[in-house]
Design a protein around this motif. Structure first.
Motif, mmCIF file in Angstrom:
data_model
loop_
_atom_site.group_PDB
_atom_site.id
_atom_site.type_symbol
_atom_site.label_atom_id
_atom_site.label_comp_id
_atom_site.label_asym_id
_atom_site.label_seq_id
_atom_site.Cartn_x
_atom_site.Cartn_y
_atom_site.Cartn_z
ATOM 1 N N THR A 1 -5.076 -3.910 1.957
ATOM 2 C CA THR A 1 -3.884 -3.302 1.356
ATOM 3 C C THR A 1 -2.640 -4.160 1.532
ATOM 4 O O THR A 1 -1.620 -3.894 0.894
ATOM 5 N N ALA A 2 -2.674 -5.163 2.415
ATOM 6 C CA ALA A 2 -1.505 -6.025 2.601
ATOM 7 C C ALA A 2 -1.179 -6.813 1.338
ATOM 8 O O ALA A 2 -0.054 -7.295 1.168
ATOM 9 N N THR A 3 -2.138 -6.925 0.435
ATOM 10 C CA THR A 3 -1.916 -7.657 -0.821
ATOM 11 C C THR A 3 -1.332 -6.756 -1.907
ATOM 12 O O THR A 3 -1.112 -7.221 -3.029
ATOM 13 N N TRP A 4 -1.109 -5.465 -1.566
ATOM 14 C CA TRP A 4 -0.636 -4.513 -2.581
ATOM 15 C C TRP A 4 0.856 -4.242 -2.457
ATOM 16 O O TRP A 4 1.329 -3.188 -2.869
ATOM 17 N N SER A 5 1.597 -5.114 -1.850
ATOM 18 C CA SER A 5 3.001 -4.812 -1.543
ATOM 19 C C SER A 5 3.813 -4.482 -2.784
ATOM 20 O O SER A 5 4.821 -3.773 -2.701
ATOM 21 N N ALA A 6 3.391 -4.951 -3.942
ATOM 22 C CA ALA A 6 4.155 -4.682 -5.160
ATOM 23 C C ALA A 6 3.836 -3.326 -5.771
ATOM 24 O O ALA A 6 4.445 -2.935 -6.760
ATOM 25 N N ARG A 7 2.893 -2.597 -5.172
ATOM 26 C CA ARG A 7 2.461 -1.329 -5.781
ATOM 27 C C ARG A 7 3.090 -0.110 -5.135
ATOM 28 O O ARG A 7 2.668 1.011 -5.377
ATOM 29 N N GLY A 8 4.065 -0.294 -4.266
ATOM 30 C CA GLY A 8 4.764 0.847 -3.684
ATOM 31 C C GLY A 8 4.206 1.234 -2.332
ATOM 32 O O GLY A 8 3.251 0.660 -1.815
ATOM 33 N N TRP A 9 4.850 2.259 -1.753
ATOM 34 C CA TRP A 9 4.555 2.684 -0.381
ATOM 35 C C TRP A 9 3.085 3.039 -0.181
ATOM 36 O O TRP A 9 2.437 2.600 0.760
ATOM 37 N N ALA A 10 2.551 3.897 -1.071
ATOM 38 C CA ALA A 10 1.210 4.431 -0.848
ATOM 39 C C ALA A 10 0.132 3.358 -0.966
ATOM 40 O O ALA A 10 -0.921 3.469 -0.358
ATOM 41 N N LEU A 11 0.381 2.345 -1.790
ATOM 42 C CA LEU A 11 -0.624 1.303 -1.992
ATOM 43 C C LEU A 11 -0.068 -0.032 -1.504
ATOM 44 O O LEU A 11 0.200 -0.942 -2.281
ATOM 45 N N SER A 12 0.134 -0.137 -0.199
ATOM 46 C CA SER A 12 0.620 -1.376 0.408
ATOM 47 C C SER A 12 0.121 -1.407 1.844
ATOM 48 O O SER A 12 -0.734 -0.610 2.231
ATOM 49 N N TRP A 13 0.665 -2.333 2.661
ATOM 50 C CA TRP A 13 0.220 -2.413 4.052
ATOM 51 C C TRP A 13 0.505 -1.134 4.820
ATOM 52 O O TRP A 13 -0.101 -0.869 5.850
ATOM 53 N N GLN A 14 1.445 -0.285 4.330
ATOM 54 C CA GLN A 14 1.737 0.979 5.002
ATOM 55 C C GLN A 14 0.623 2.009 4.852
ATOM 56 O O GLN A 14 0.633 3.043 5.519
ATOM 57 N N THR A 15 -0.335 1.737 3.947
ATOM 58 C CA THR A 15 -1.398 2.718 3.686
ATOM 59 C C THR A 15 -2.154 3.077 4.957
ATOM 60 O O THR A 15 -2.415 4.260 5.229
ATOM 61 N N ALA A 16 -2.515 2.074 5.760
ATOM 62 C CA ALA A 16 -3.282 2.339 6.980
ATOM 63 C C ALA A 16 -2.489 3.201 7.951
ATOM 64 O O ALA A 16 -3.023 4.141 8.544
ATOM 65 N N PHE A 17 -1.184 2.907 8.097
ATOM 66 C CA PHE A 17 -0.354 3.720 8.988
ATOM 67 C C PHE A 17 -0.255 5.156 8.485
ATOM 68 O O PHE A 17 -0.291 6.104 9.273
ATOM 69 N N THR A 18 -0.120 5.324 7.180
ATOM 70 C CA THR A 18 -0.021 6.670 6.612
ATOM 71 C C THR A 18 -1.306 7.459 6.843
ATOM 72 O O THR A 18 -1.265 8.642 7.214
ATOM 73 N N LEU A 19 -2.457 6.833 6.662
ATOM 74 C CA LEU A 19 -3.732 7.520 6.867
ATOM 75 C C LEU A 19 -3.916 7.908 8.344
ATOM 76 O O LEU A 19 -4.395 9.007 8.647
#
Length: 673
Positions: free
Chosen positions: A627-645
């Motif tokens: 997900t670190a490669t998804w930084s341009a796709r917003g909060w839910a689909l970026s490196w923050q995804t793992a922290f959110t889950l």
């Protein structure tokens, strides 16, 4: 009133409808003219009459053939046994007002109280309480004023006796069908409820008593403010703490030299490829724990906590020393696996503490254990780094051939000596806490006559403990792995660009805060809310802390001090309640399952934690990298995804933790003191 004496202790946890609410009403003090003394031979005829009269008054033995609860020959035989006695309460004129039978089992270090008899004419004078306290003191003297467990069996057709003993600090532990139904007048099934109290030189003389643990956690803590806490049995607690210290110390002792050990096994392997080999070596330990924890927990339920604890320490001693003598990678893998497999003490120690502490001192006792474990985690790496490959480091040891042949043996020998000391400490300081199933010699009960009621294993509380503990462990392992990856990220990618020194600075501050909170906040918070509620709040706080971690990235463009403060805040907001959650969780799980299931449940929890330590880093690390490669796709689909889950997972298990509860306790009229 009367307490029966048949004693068989394997059964199921007391159903809610059979329990009686504990009251904090003060017990009636004994009248000034009442004194208790061991029965003399000339007291036997009156003693027998008093016991039989009391049992007949209680409408218990009504069949004509069984009017005599005891007789003179049986009573005299018991009085001749140095480990048993009858105590009698007398008034100023020497008249016998009541009696109690007491026995001491030196092997198990347990006392048995039975045949408590106070005829109606002598009641309302505090005679019963005086006899119970005298019986406890009698056993205390035979145990050298050391902590011990006193047991008393009660029949459920006299439920008013339950709160009477609960007000004196006893708690129900299990239940069985009455083994001699032919003597009863009742046509209904009668059960024996076994009660137990941990006695010490302090609480057997105290006028106020602790609240029974056979309550809901909320009720227990609500009354804790009006109840004098039971003194912590420090010798037992510190001894169990040392066992856990051995576990953590030996585990951390090898961390500094494992990379060099693996490099020695594969001298031609590029350093970039060593990580995979190290992963195999680390995982073999947790795979062994996964395979063995449940087996050792089940064995502890069957054979006792103490022998399994000693076997676990012995397994650590042998496998750790042999690991230091490994000359091939395959040998190292084998002994790391055996090291994990042979030691199931983490779960067994939790069970032992749960059976040693009570509701008024459990939070303090368990927090001390966490502190000793933290000390092991701190000292282990330091000594491991200093003592590994000593021939190259210290000229004094250059001429020792065995250390030249086995460069990592010295730290493993130190770990082995630490484990050997642990064996001695357990042998000297930790008596068995699992109920002794064999009846006393004076009241032998045939196993064929006893029909015990067994509870199903997978109860709601057991299922909840597995879900909550598993989810909590999986989430915490994920955070421990992702935190350094997050703070190492470039500022442009939402990280802090920390180096190893900055990460170490965060951990160096969090460590003392965690230790201080274990000493102060954890015991204090348990006096304000129930341990179940405290567990819920800690898990919830962890979820919130991990959830706001990405928000802290907003400070990453400020000075290094502010960046360090932001990262430290997130780290402590997660790890301080995490340490407390391990403490509260162990207490809640022990109190939520029957004594006969504690070893198995804690063993399964340890197995689950070991399995998640194997797969968790791979899962969370892969998710974070992907997900670190998804930084341009917003909060839910970026490196923050793992922290959110992870945050959502912790909030979910926090909600589940609220469901550890018992049904409201049935009410009944208290028996007079």
């Amino acid at each position: 009133m009367a307490a029966v004496s048949p004693r068989v202790n394997r059964g199921k946890e007391i159903p809610a409808q059979n329990r009686v609410p504990t009251t904090t009403r003060e017990l009636r003090p004994a009248a000034s003219d009442v004194h208790v003394q061991p029965a003399d031979p000339e007291d036997v005829p009156v003693l027998v009459a008093v016991i039989n009269e009391a049992f007949m008054d209680d409408a218990f033995f009504k069949k004509q053939a069984y009017h005599d609860r005891t007789n003179t020959s049986d009573t005299r035989a018991r009085m001749r046994n140095p480990d048993t006695s009858f105590l009698v309460a007398k008034d100023a004129q020497g008249q016998v007002l009541g009696a109690v039978y007491v026995a001491w089992n030196a092997a198990s270090q347990k006392g048995l109280l039975g045949q408590l008899a106070v005829p109606k004419a002598s009641r309302q004078r505090g005679v019963g309480r005086a006899l119970v306290e005298a019986a406890e003191r009698w056993c205390l003297e035979r145990n050298g004023n050391k902590v011990f467990d006193m047991e008393v069996p009660l029949v459920d057709i006299r439920p008013e006796l339950f709160p009477y003993f609960e007000r004196q600090g006893y708690r129900a532990i299990n239940k069985m069908l009455f083994p001699f139904p032919e003597v009863l007048s009742s046509a209904h099934a009668v059960s024996v409820v076994n009660y137990q109290k941990t006695c010490s030189a302090d609480n057997v003389k105290a006028l106020r008593v602790v609240t029974s643990q056979v309550q809901t956690p909320d009720t227990r803590t609500a009354e804790a403010g009006t109840t004098k806490p039971t003194p912590v049995p420090w010798r037992r607690v510190i001894s169990v703490g040392y066992v856990l210290f051995v576990n953590h110390f030996s585990t951390m002792l090898c961390l500094p030299f494992i990379p060099f050990m693996v490099s020695g096994f594969f001298p031609d392997l590029p350093r970039s490829q060593l990580g995979l080999k190290m992963g195999y070596l680390f995982s073999s330990f947790y795979f062994g724990q996964f395979a063995g924890a449940y087996l050792w927990g089940s064995a502890a339920d069957k054979y006792g906590r103490r022998p399994i604890m000693m076997l676990g320490i012995a397994g650590t001693l042998v496998s750790f020393v042999m690991f230091g003598m490994s000359t091939t990678f395959q040998q190292a893998i084998f002994w790391r696996f055996m090291w994990g497999f042979l030691n199931g003490n983490k779960g067994v120690c939790k069970v032992y503490l749960g059976e040693t502490l009570d509701s008024t001192n459990a939070a303090l006792g368990f927090s001390i254990i966490g502190i000793q474990s933290a000390i092991g985690r701190f000292i282990g790496p330091v000594l491991g780094g200093l003592l590994s490959n000593p021939v190259r480091k210290y000229s004094l040891l250059a001429g020792v051939p065995i250390l030249a042949q086995y460069p990592y043996l010295l730290p493993c020998l130190i770990g082995g000596l630490t484990a050997a000391l642990g064996l001695l400490i357990v042998y000297k300081n930790l008596p068995e806490t699992l109920q002794d199933e064999s009846p006393s010699d004076t009241e032998a009960v045939s196993a064929a006559q006893v029909k015990t009621e067994r509870a199903p294993f997978l109860t709601t509380n057991v299922a909840l403990s597995l879900l909550v503990y598993g989810g909590f462990s999986f989430a915490h392992i994920g955070f421990e792995q992702l935190f350094p990856l997050w703070v190492l990220k470039d500022v442009a990618d939402g990280g802090f660009s920390f180096d190893e020194g900055m990460i170490g600075a965060v951990a160096s501050v969090a460590g003392p805060v965690q230790l201080l909170s274990q000493l102060t906040l954890v015991p204090w918070f348990a006096t304000k809310v129930s341990c179940r509620a405290a567990w819920h709040y800690c898990l919830l706080l962890m979820g919130i802390g991990i959830g706001i971690a990405p928000v802290a990235s907003a400070f990453n463009h400020l000075s290094p001090v502010y960046c360090w403060a932001a990262a430290s805040f997130v780290y402590m907001l997660v790890n301080v309640p995490a340490e407390a959650a391990y403490t509260y969780g162990a207490i809640v799980v022990n109190e939520s399952v029957s004594k006969q299931q504690r070893g198995k449940v804690n063993g399964i929890n340890s197995s689950i934690a070991a399995a998640l330590r194997m797969i968790g880093p791979v899962f969370w690390g892969t998710l974070f990298a992907f997900t670190a490669t998804w930084s341009a796709r917003g909060w839910a689909l970026s490196w923050q995804t793992a922290f959110t889950l992870i945050s959502l997972l912790l909030i979910g298990v926090a909600m589940l933790a609220r469901n550890f509860r018992s049904e409201p306790l049935a009410k009944s009229k208290p028996a007079p003191a």
